[in-house]
Design an enzyme around this catalytic site. Structure first.
Site, short mmCIF file in Angstrom:
data_model
loop_
_atom_site.label_atom_id
_atom_site.label_comp_id
_atom_site.label_asym_id
_atom_site.label_seq_id
_atom_site.Cartn_x
_atom_site.Cartn_y
_atom_site.Cartn_z
N ASP A 61 21.02 38.85 73.00
CA ASP A 61 20.99 37.74 73.96
C ASP A 61 19.69 37.76 74.76
OD1 ASP A 61 21.56 39.93 75.52
OD2 ASP A 61 23.35 39.09 76.47
N SER A 62 18.82 38.75 74.47
CA SER A 62 17.45 38.73 75.00
C SER A 62 16.71 37.49 74.48
CB SER A 62 16.70 40.00 74.63
OG SER A 62 16.81 40.27 73.24
N ASP A 93 24.92 39.66 69.59
CA ASP A 93 25.44 39.79 70.96
C ASP A 93 26.44 38.68 71.29
OD1 ASP A 93 24.46 42.04 72.24
OD2 ASP A 93 22.59 41.07 72.85
N LYS A 117 28.20 42.72 69.41
CA LYS A 117 27.94 43.70 70.47
C LYS A 117 28.41 43.13 71.81
CE LYS A 117 23.55 44.86 71.91
NZ LYS A 117 23.51 44.43 73.31
N GLU A 129 28.84 44.16 76.14
CA GLU A 129 28.39 45.05 77.22
C GLU A 129 29.57 45.48 78.06
OE1 GLU A 129 25.25 43.21 79.50
OE2 GLU A 129 23.96 42.95 77.74
N GLU A 187 21.28 51.90 77.25
CA GLU A 187 20.03 51.33 77.77
C GLU A 187 19.64 51.97 79.10
OE1 GLU A 187 19.86 47.08 77.60
OE2 GLU A 187 17.96 46.98 78.72
O1 KIV Z 1 19.68 41.66 73.86
C1 KIV Z 1 19.01 42.65 73.53
O2 KIV Z 1 17.87 42.56 73.03
C2 KIV Z 1 19.60 43.97 73.73
C3 KIV Z 1 18.71 45.16 73.53
C4 KIV Z 1 17.87 45.36 74.72
C5 KIV Z 1 19.48 46.37 73.18
O3 KIV Z 1 20.75 44.07 74.06
#
Ligand code: KIV
Length: 272
Positions: A52-53, A91, A121, A123, A190
């Site tokens: 989600d980055s 994510d 994924k 969190e 992280e």
């Molecule tokens: O969204 C992302 O890129 C991440 C990484 C920083 C692990 O969760």
């Protein structure tokens, strides 16, 4: 332990488990589009994270919070079309799984059906255990994410190192063990102290992939645009830049502009 590299045709959650057992480090990078994913996959990466980055890197938002499920599915389906070998982790975005396990399952099913991704994924630890259990019950592999969890940035207030204090370190260790017990196939850790990350990696049988978590974990992940030096303004201590693409691309663009203005481009060989 031997780190001899075995050739894996296609990476699965089982392969990653095997790599941890054999002491082979796992390499993971992000991708959000077809072209980048193809290059990263063909280079031999083990896991591609459609993170989600993308909210920061692709859309220019300050945080990861605004990205939607539809947008994540768009990015993930572009990545999946490029992949021959890597395991694709997608994510679940903010607001699509917290506090409502039915919604979490629906979100994960949409990702799997509509993007073709291989896993999701999420969190968090104990506070999202119901969501994780429900997603896993549908046969969808889940990667956990502990330590600095950017979807909770407004709770933390900063992007600084997490779990320096004993209480938070204890909760992180308990959460890691819980994620393993629930059936997650791996955990991203992280920005936590290297000593704690190593202890976590040694305390669970599933792979622990670090970002800013030192060298004692089972693998590493970086945001591809950061390690290529495309994002100039972001310079955390843990980031190793392999290229300075911001400068190199800028120079290429300047040359192109100059060639167009000077009528050097196109030349006679570059036209029909
Ligand atoms: O969204 C992302 O890129 C991440 C990484 C920083 C692990 O969760």
């Amino acid at each position: 332990m031997s780190a001899a590299k075995k050739e894996y045709k296609r990476i699965t959650t089982k392969t990653l488990f095997e790599m941890k057992k054999q002491g082979e480090k796992i390499a993971m990078l992000t991708a959000y589009d077809y072209t980048m994913a193809k290059i990263v996959d063909h280079a031999g990466i083990d896991i591609i994270l459609v993170g989600d980055s993308a909210s920061n890197v692709m859309a220019g938002h300050e945080t990861t919070l605004p990205i939607t499920l539809d947008q994540m599915i768009y990015h993930a389906s572009s990545v999946v079309r490029a992949i021959d070998r890597a395991l694709v982790v997608v994510d679940l975005p903010f607001g699509t799984y917290q506090g409502n396990s039915r919604q979490a399952l629906d979100s994960a099913i949409r990702i799997m059906k509509e993007s073709g991704g291989h896993s999701v994924k999420l969190e968090g630890g104990a506070e999202i255990s119901e969501s994780i259990t429900r997603i896993l019950s549908a046969g969808i592999p889940v990667m956990g994410h502990l330590g600095l969890t950017p979807q909770s940035i407004y709770k933390f207030g900063t992007y600084s190192v997490r779990a320096r204090e004993e209480e938070e370190a204890g909760k992180l260790m308990a959460d890691a063990k819980l994620l393993e017990e629930l059936g997650c196939f791996a955990i991203v850790l992280e920005k936590v102290p290297a000593k704690l990350a190593k202890e976590v990696a040694e305390s669970v049988s599933i792979p622990v992939i670090g970002i800013g978590a030192g060298d004692g974990v089972d693998g590493q992940v970086l945001v591809t645009h950061d390690m290529l030096g495309m994002t100039h303004e972001f310079s955390p201590r843990f980031l190793r830049r392999y290229l300075d693409l911001y400068t190199e691309m800028g120079n290429a663009f300047k040359s192109y502009i100059s060639d167009v203005k000077s009528k050097d481009f196109p030349n006679k060989e570059e036209q029909y």
